[in-house]
Design a protein around this motif. Structure first.
Motif, short mmCIF file in Angstrom:
data_model
loop_
_atom_site.label_atom_id
_atom_site.label_comp_id
_atom_site.label_asym_id
_atom_site.label_seq_id
_atom_site.Cartn_x
_atom_site.Cartn_y
_atom_site.Cartn_z
N LEU A 47 -31.19 -7.23 -53.54
CA LEU A 47 -32.18 -6.26 -53.05
C LEU A 47 -32.72 -5.37 -54.18
CD1 LEU A 47 -33.62 -4.97 -50.65
CD2 LEU A 47 -31.64 -3.45 -50.38
N ILE A 48 -31.83 -4.86 -55.02
CA ILE A 48 -32.28 -3.96 -56.09
C ILE A 48 -33.11 -4.69 -57.13
CG2 ILE A 48 -31.46 -2.53 -58.01
CD1 ILE A 48 -29.35 -1.41 -56.14
N PRO A 49 -32.69 -5.87 -57.64
CA PRO A 49 -33.57 -6.59 -58.58
C PRO A 49 -34.93 -6.94 -57.97
CG PRO A 49 -31.35 -7.48 -58.65
CD PRO A 49 -31.38 -6.54 -57.50
N LYS A 50 -34.91 -7.31 -56.67
CA LYS A 50 -36.16 -7.70 -56.01
C LYS A 50 -37.12 -6.52 -55.89
CE LYS A 50 -37.88 -9.84 -51.77
NZ LYS A 50 -37.49 -10.41 -50.43
N GLU A 51 -36.58 -5.33 -55.59
CA GLU A 51 -37.41 -4.14 -55.37
C GLU A 51 -37.35 -3.17 -56.55
OE1 GLU A 51 -39.33 -3.79 -52.83
OE2 GLU A 51 -38.66 -5.59 -51.76
N LYS A 52 -37.04 -3.69 -57.72
CA LYS A 52 -36.81 -2.83 -58.89
C LYS A 52 -38.02 -1.95 -59.19
CE LYS A 52 -35.70 -3.15 -63.82
NZ LYS A 52 -35.52 -4.07 -64.96
N GLU A 53 -39.21 -2.52 -59.22
CA GLU A 53 -40.41 -1.74 -59.56
C GLU A 53 -40.70 -0.67 -58.51
OE1 GLU A 53 -43.75 -4.18 -60.35
OE2 GLU A 53 -42.84 -5.20 -62.07
N ARG A 54 -40.54 -1.02 -57.23
CA ARG A 54 -40.78 -0.03 -56.17
C ARG A 54 -39.74 1.09 -56.23
NH1 ARG A 54 -38.85 1.27 -51.47
NH2 ARG A 54 -37.31 -0.42 -51.51
N ILE A 55 -38.48 0.72 -56.49
CA ILE A 55 -37.43 1.73 -56.59
C ILE A 55 -37.68 2.65 -57.78
CG2 ILE A 55 -34.96 2.06 -57.06
CD1 ILE A 55 -34.47 -0.57 -55.52
N ALA A 56 -38.10 2.06 -58.91
CA ALA A 56 -38.39 2.86 -60.10
C ALA A 56 -39.52 3.84 -59.83
CB ALA A 56 -38.76 1.95 -61.27
N SER A 57 -40.56 3.37 -59.13
CA SER A 57 -41.68 4.25 -58.79
C SER A 57 -41.24 5.37 -57.86
CB SER A 57 -42.79 3.43 -58.13
OG SER A 57 -43.85 4.26 -57.75
N ALA A 58 -40.40 5.05 -56.88
CA ALA A 58 -39.93 6.06 -55.92
C ALA A 58 -39.05 7.10 -56.62
CB ALA A 58 -39.16 5.38 -54.80
N GLU A 253 -41.08 3.86 -66.23
CA GLU A 253 -41.03 2.90 -67.32
C GLU A 253 -39.62 2.75 -67.86
OE1 GLU A 253 -43.83 4.15 -70.24
OE2 GLU A 253 -45.58 3.46 -69.09
N ARG A 254 -38.88 3.85 -67.88
CA ARG A 254 -37.50 3.79 -68.38
C ARG A 254 -36.63 2.92 -67.49
NH1 ARG A 254 -34.74 4.11 -73.04
NH2 ARG A 254 -32.67 5.05 -72.77
N ILE A 255 -36.76 3.09 -66.17
CA ILE A 255 -35.95 2.29 -65.25
C ILE A 255 -36.36 0.82 -65.30
CG2 ILE A 255 -35.42 1.89 -62.81
CD1 ILE A 255 -35.63 4.91 -62.39
N ASN A 256 -37.67 0.58 -65.32
CA ASN A 256 -38.15 -0.81 -65.40
C ASN A 256 -37.75 -1.47 -66.72
OD1 ASN A 256 -39.43 -1.14 -62.89
ND2 ASN A 256 -41.23 -0.02 -63.59
N GLY A 257 -37.52 -0.65 -67.74
CA GLY A 257 -37.13 -1.20 -69.03
C GLY A 257 -35.69 -1.66 -69.09
N TYR A 258 -34.87 -1.22 -68.12
CA TYR A 258 -33.47 -1.64 -68.10
C TYR A 258 -33.34 -3.07 -67.60
CZ TYR A 258 -31.59 3.08 -68.83
OH TYR A 258 -31.25 4.29 -69.36
N ASP A 259 -32.43 -3.80 -68.22
CA ASP A 259 -32.03 -5.09 -67.68
C ASP A 259 -31.30 -4.84 -66.36
OD1 ASP A 259 -29.52 -7.24 -67.71
OD2 ASP A 259 -31.46 -8.09 -68.27
N VAL A 260 -31.39 -5.79 -65.42
CA VAL A 260 -30.77 -5.61 -64.11
C VAL A 260 -29.27 -5.37 -64.25
CG1 VAL A 260 -30.33 -6.67 -61.87
CG2 VAL A 260 -32.54 -6.98 -62.98
N ALA A 261 -28.63 -6.05 -65.19
CA ALA A 261 -27.19 -5.87 -65.39
C ALA A 261 -26.89 -4.44 -65.87
CB ALA A 261 -26.68 -6.87 -66.42
N GLN A 262 -27.76 -3.91 -66.75
CA GLN A 262 -27.58 -2.52 -67.19
C GLN A 262 -27.77 -1.55 -66.04
OE1 GLN A 262 -30.61 -2.76 -70.43
NE2 GLN A 262 -29.04 -1.77 -71.69
N LEU A 263 -28.79 -1.81 -65.23
CA LEU A 263 -29.07 -0.95 -64.08
C LEU A 263 -27.90 -0.97 -63.10
CD1 LEU A 263 -31.35 0.86 -63.04
CD2 LEU A 263 -32.23 -1.10 -61.77
N GLU A 264 -27.34 -2.14 -62.89
CA GLU A 264 -26.18 -2.26 -62.00
C GLU A 264 -25.01 -1.45 -62.55
OE1 GLU A 264 -23.17 -5.71 -60.24
OE2 GLU A 264 -24.76 -6.24 -61.67
N LYS A 265 -24.78 -1.56 -63.83
CA LYS A 265 -23.68 -0.83 -64.47
C LYS A 265 -23.86 0.68 -64.33
CE LYS A 265 -21.17 -0.51 -68.85
NZ LYS A 265 -21.11 -0.99 -70.27
N ILE A 266 -25.10 1.14 -64.51
CA ILE A 266 -25.39 2.58 -64.40
C ILE A 266 -25.15 3.08 -62.98
CG2 ILE A 266 -27.23 4.31 -64.49
CD1 ILE A 266 -28.46 2.65 -66.78
#
Length: 296
Positions: A47-58, A253-266
């Motif tokens: 879900l998070i990788p699929k909606e990454k851009e929308r989540i970053a914008s929100a 842009e910062r959130i979208n710049g993260y790799d999904v694995a990095q975002l998951e770790k954070i």
């Protein structure tokens, strides 16, 4: 029957643990869409990788509009604690300056600042000279000074002479004012610039320790003045600066710049305790459902 009272809650609890744990994993995994031939496997990517851009914008919108809005940032950067730190830093700087016995001119030369400061002084001299001259000649100050001077001259004259000279002086007054203003325009900037140069040379001859002693006497007034100017600038310009900064875009842009694995770790590092609590809550609810099934 007695065995069912044990196995049913245990199985229900295990199902709750597994399903909640799997649901949390599916928030992030898999990181990319999975295909079998041309068939797209459902629920991939997570879900998070699929909606990454929308989540970053929100997230960017929430942070910029509600968490770090103009008023919040303005209050934070004008906090009295910052003023205290500035005051401590300035006081420490003055104490260090009191140990330096060389002149300001030598100090600037040693630090490689002599040329930039000289350029600044030249620019200040020219700007101040032109500004003051323009302000004086365009105001009524010269008119009032000439008027006052002529009245003083007349008062000092013999009454008979003053009476005779009154009309000629009144007739000559506009020309005197015009000539005075013209002289100020021609010589004013040079005279003011010369005065600034003279004072600048005097200051350059001062020892750093002497300047520090002078600064220490007016330390509080200087800090109050500088802090007041700082707060005024922030109050007047912070909205425009933050608009130009575009905090929402930076966060997005910062959130979208993260790799999904990095975002998951954070995310897991922030909410690991809460997510684990959800897993165990699922196990507890599963056990309760096991008991309920036995009752009905």
């Amino acid at each position: 029957m007695q065995l069912a009272w044990i196995t049913a809650p245990v199985i229900g609890g295990l199902i709750g643990l597994i399903t909640n744990s799997l649901a949390i994993k599916m928030l992030f995994r898999p990181h990319r869409a999975v295909y079998i031939g041309r068939f797209h496997v459902p629920f991939t990517p997570g879900l998070i990788p699929k909606e990454k851009e929308r989540i970053a914008s929100a997230i960017g919108e929430v942070i910029s509009k509600y968490l770090l809005d103009d008023a919040t940032i303005q209050k934070a950067i004008c906090d009295p604690k910052i003023r205290e730190k500035v005051a401590v830093h300035v006081h420490g700087l003055i104490l260090r300056m009191k140990q330096v016995t060389i002149s300001l001119e030598v100090f600037l030369d040693q630090k490689g600042l002599a040329d930039p400061v000289n350029i600044m002084e030249t620019g200040l001299r020219n700007s101040v000279g032109d500004y003051v001259t323009k302000a004086v000649t365009e105001s009524d100050l010269v008119d009032e000074l000439i008027e006052s001077a002529l009245l003083s001259v007349q008062r000092e004259m013999n009454p008979l002479v003053a009476k005779i000279a009154k009309n000629p002086l009144e007739s000559a007054k506009p020309q005197i004012i015009a000539n005075t203003k013209e002289m100020l325009r021609e010589r004013g900037p040079q005279m003011i610039g010369g005065y600034i140069d003279e004072k600048y040379s005097e200051i350059c001859d001062y020892k750093i320790c002497d300047l520090a002693e002078l600064a220490e006497k007016h330390e509080k007034e200087a800090i109050d003045f500088l802090w007041g100017k700082y707060v005024y600038f922030i109050e007047q310009k912070s909205a425009a600066l933050l608009k130009a900064l575009d905090l929402q875009r930076i966060v997005e842009e910062r959130i979208n710049g993260y790799d999904v694995a990095q975002l998951e770790k954070i995310i897991l590092s922030i909410s690991k305790k809460e997510l684990n609590a959800l897993v165990w809550l699922g196990g507890l609810l599963g056990m309760l459902m096991g008991f309920v099934n036995l009752l009905f």
